[in-house]
Design an enzyme around this catalytic site. Structure first.
Site, PDB file in Angstrom:
ATOM      1  N   LYS A  49      -6.973 -24.766  -9.799  1.00  0.00           N
ATOM      2  CA  LYS A  49      -6.132 -25.923  -9.438  1.00  0.00           C
ATOM      3  C   LYS A  49      -6.682 -26.710  -8.256  1.00  0.00           C
ATOM      4  O   LYS A  49      -5.946 -27.210  -7.410  1.00  0.00           O
ATOM      5  CB  LYS A  49      -4.688 -25.481  -9.172  1.00  0.00           C
ATOM      6  CG  LYS A  49      -4.067 -24.699 -10.318  1.00  0.00           C
ATOM      7  CD  LYS A  49      -4.176 -25.420 -11.651  1.00  0.00           C
ATOM      8  CE  LYS A  49      -3.354 -26.695 -11.694  1.00  0.00           C
ATOM      9  NZ  LYS A  49      -3.503 -27.393 -13.029  1.00  0.00           N
ATOM     10  N   HIS A 110     -14.144 -20.040 -12.396  1.00  0.00           N
ATOM     11  CA  HIS A 110     -13.307 -19.887 -11.210  1.00  0.00           C
ATOM     12  C   HIS A 110     -13.782 -18.691 -10.380  1.00  0.00           C
ATOM     13  O   HIS A 110     -13.137 -18.342  -9.381  1.00  0.00           O
ATOM     14  CB  HIS A 110     -11.847 -19.687 -11.601  1.00  0.00           C
ATOM     15  CG  HIS A 110     -11.196 -20.898 -12.194  1.00  0.00           C
ATOM     16  ND1 HIS A 110     -11.298 -22.150 -11.623  1.00  0.00           N
ATOM     17  CD2 HIS A 110     -10.432 -21.059 -13.308  1.00  0.00           C
ATOM     18  CE1 HIS A 110     -10.625 -23.024 -12.356  1.00  0.00           C
ATOM     19  NE2 HIS A 110     -10.098 -22.392 -13.382  1.00  0.00           N
ATOM     20  N   SER A 140      -0.097 -26.313  -6.187  1.00  0.00           N
ATOM     21  CA  SER A 140      -0.479 -26.568  -7.570  1.00  0.00           C
ATOM     22  C   SER A 140      -0.656 -25.261  -8.346  1.00  0.00           C
ATOM     23  O   SER A 140      -0.250 -25.149  -9.511  1.00  0.00           O
ATOM     24  CB  SER A 140      -1.771 -27.385  -7.606  1.00  0.00           C
ATOM     25  OG  SER A 140      -2.085 -27.778  -8.922  1.00  0.00           O
TER      26      SER A 140
END
Length: 297
Positions: A49, A110, A140
């Site tokens: 995010k 990620h 987020s």
């Protein structure tokens, strides 16, 4: 099939090399770690995010001369492969997707830098890292975890933010994540982007990405890419907004995958006391580096 029948169990977190990963990703991590990219492959990395979807769409448009129709050829998760993805969310794992694609491929992760397959560095793959200020990232990520079974149960905001501060969420500690890429950016020729800079001056940042990828596009094409990658355009684009992901995985009636895309939304969630506690913790963890994050524009 009723909603009750389609509900998937929440993921669990499993430690791998000191980092918590969703169990379905941890299970296949050895194979991910052994992946060897082609030197022409492009890696986009980010803590969850932080702007990776935005960066993916910009890169795809840059590679296709700003052609919007070509970039609607498939959902973004098919055009840019999440390296560590599993069949929990897709028909094929990320590794299986990559086997079917010819280089150059755009690959997303990620994973913190120390868990990225060594081949990306050894083969000098073009790497882009996008980072977002910690407070907005936390907000987020909280909403994302609310709407997806890809993540464990989050609990209320108050407990989530404690987990965020202590690295008890998927993909580990935000502070270590950004520091890892920042400290290696020059040695490994990593283009380090800030979400806030992309919001403030998107054209400048699109041009930086273009130059990093050794591309040269006209001013007209750059302008078109900037327009096509505004938050509103991407939120309305079914090939980007993840509306193609089944509701039992991404329940966007709880929260949209692309929610606000703002800088400073954290002010609507942090109490003054919690903000002070967060800032104190942040100073301790980031005191050895000088990364110019901004929490407002």
């Amino acid at each position: 099939m009723s909603d009750d029948q389609t509900v998937m169990p929440r993921a669990l977190l499993v430690p791998v090399k000191g980092i918590l990963l969703p169990d379905h990703i941890a299970k296949g991590f050895d194979a991910v770690s052994a992946f060897c990219p082609h030197p022409s492959d492009i890696l986009i990395a980010a803590y969850p995010k932080s702007g990776s979807t935005w960066t993916q769409e910009i890169v795809d448009l840059l590679l296709h001369d700003g052609d919007a129709e070509i970039c609607r050829r498939a959902p973004i998760i098919e055009r840019t492969v999440l390296l560590e993805s599993t069949t929990r969310i897709r028909r094929r794992s990320g590794l299986d997707q990559l086997k079917e694609m010819d280089p150059p491929r755009v690959i997303k992760t990620h994973l913190p830098l120390h868990m990225v397959p060594a081949g990306f560095g050894e083969n000098k793959c073009k790497t882009i890292y996008v980072a977002r200020n910690a407070k907005d990232t936390a907000v987020s990520f909280y909403y994302f975890c609310q709407m997806t079974t890809f993540s464990p149960e989050t609990g209320p905001w108050e407990s989530f933010i404690q987990k965020f501060m202590h690295g008890e969420l998927a993909w580990g500690n935000w502070h270590d994540h950004v520091k890892g890429y920042w400290e290696e950016r020059e040695k490994r020729d990593i283009l380090f982007l800030f979400y806030e800079d992309m919001k403030e001056n998107p054209r400048r940042e699109v041009e930086r990405i273009m130059k990093h990828l050794d591309l040269s596009l006209s001013d007209e094409v750059i302008s078109r890419i900037v327009e096509l990658t505004t938050f509103k355009k991407m939120k309305d684009n079914p090939m980007v907004n993840q509306s193609f992901v089944p509701k039992e995985i991404y329940n966007q009636s709880i929260s949209k995958f692309m929610r606000k895309g703002e800088v400073g939304d954290w002010k609507n969630h942090f109490t003054p006391e919690k903000a002070a506690e967060f800032d104190e913790d942040y100073e301790k963890k980031m005191k050895q580096v000088n990364i110019p994050f901004r929490t407002q524009l």
